[in-house]
Design an enzyme around this catalytic site. Sequence first.
Site, PDB file in Angstrom:
ATOM      1  N   HIS A  12      36.228-107.459  36.764  1.00  0.00           N
ATOM      2  CA  HIS A  12      36.065-106.565  37.686  1.00  0.00           C
ATOM      3  C   HIS A  12      37.020-105.589  37.818  1.00  0.00           C
ATOM      4  CE1 HIS A  12      33.444-105.386  41.135  1.00  0.00           C
ATOM      5  NE2 HIS A  12      34.435-104.497  41.426  1.00  0.00           N
ATOM      6  N   HIS A  14      37.927-100.925  37.658  1.00  0.00           N
ATOM      7  CA  HIS A  14      37.155 -99.490  37.500  1.00  0.00           C
ATOM      8  C   HIS A  14      38.118 -98.571  36.692  1.00  0.00           C
ATOM      9  CE1 HIS A  14      34.633-101.026  40.467  1.00  0.00           C
ATOM     10  NE2 HIS A  14      35.875-101.401  41.343  1.00  0.00           N
ATOM     11  N   ARG A 104      24.875-102.752  38.761  1.00  0.00           N
ATOM     12  CA  ARG A 104      25.347-103.010  39.935  1.00  0.00           C
ATOM     13  C   ARG A 104      24.480-102.399  41.218  1.00  0.00           C
ATOM     14  NH1 ARG A 104      31.241-101.598  43.009  1.00  0.00           N
ATOM     15  NH2 ARG A 104      31.662-103.658  43.829  1.00  0.00           N
ATOM     16  N   HIS A 161      33.035-110.371  45.029  1.00  0.00           N
ATOM     17  CA  HIS A 161      34.164-110.644  46.005  1.00  0.00           C
ATOM     18  C   HIS A 161      33.838-111.487  47.135  1.00  0.00           C
ATOM     19  CE1 HIS A 161      35.250-106.828  44.224  1.00  0.00           C
ATOM     20  NE2 HIS A 161      34.892-105.928  44.951  1.00  0.00           N
ATOM     21  N   ASP A 229      39.914-106.299  40.516  1.00  0.00           N
ATOM     22  CA  ASP A 229      39.514-105.182  41.327  1.00  0.00           C
ATOM     23  C   ASP A 229      40.421-104.238  41.258  1.00  0.00           C
ATOM     24  OD1 ASP A 229      37.647-104.179  43.355  1.00  0.00           O
ATOM     25  OD2 ASP A 229      39.005-104.415  44.916  1.00  0.00           O
TER      26      ASP A 229
END
Length: 279
Positions: A12, A14, A104, A161, A229
Amino acid sequence: MPLSTITAIDSHAHVFVRGLPLAEMRRHAPDYDATLAEYLALLDAHGVSHGVLVQPSFLGTDNRFLIDALRASPARLRGVAVVDPRVDDATLQAMADAGVVGIRLNIVGMPLPDFLRPDWQRLFARVHALGWHVELHRESRDLPLAARAVLDAGCALVVDHFGRPASAPAIADEGFAWLLAAAACERIWVKLSAAYRNWPVATAATAAHDAAQALLKSFGPERLVWGSDWPHTQHREIADFATAHAALADWVPDAAVRRRILVDTPARLFKFNTGDIDQ
């Protein structure tokens, strides 16, 4: 060791830069860049061979930057896109060819979509046919309702999460309790990631450890994955990659179990070449 060898997978993260077209409905808009080069350098520095890039919420359904990143490092990366339920088959197939392995549903703080609508039902059927998963980011209280249509469509479900429990200990949270029980269906995976999105800083370490242990008991390492994250949007002042990477050892102290969460399980879930797993 060849680059393709899987030593660990970050499930995970970005990537984005300033100036990209932003979604009309968004929770925030970062004023900094999180580039692919930065991310790959962090993976290298921490001995993480592979990563999964997730479309940021503030970019909406414009996945072009994500797709470009996947194409820049196809052996090392996989992607999770955000799509309109009316997306056409050709677009989904093009995404699959680029390395997308799931969609997602980032619906935190939003009205719950009517997943029984024909366009959503068709999308879930297409996702299932592609062998993709559906990733769900939603407050724990709504997990039972939000997950039902995905599971009824036969799709694999990946819950973000820790399941976003609203309390500590997590086992006191009704939605989290549902998630633990739902492990019996064997088509749900959970990301151990971003404890800071669930609990205050002062209690997050203990709460995340207890939640991880409860999830491990219900799901086993076969259906748990870890995510950094990165770049920790809206929490950069309290989080960084090194801390996120180290946290898993606190959440899952057993090294052999941790390896399955870092390597074996995500390699299968995100469709990396399992023949490249470092033995």
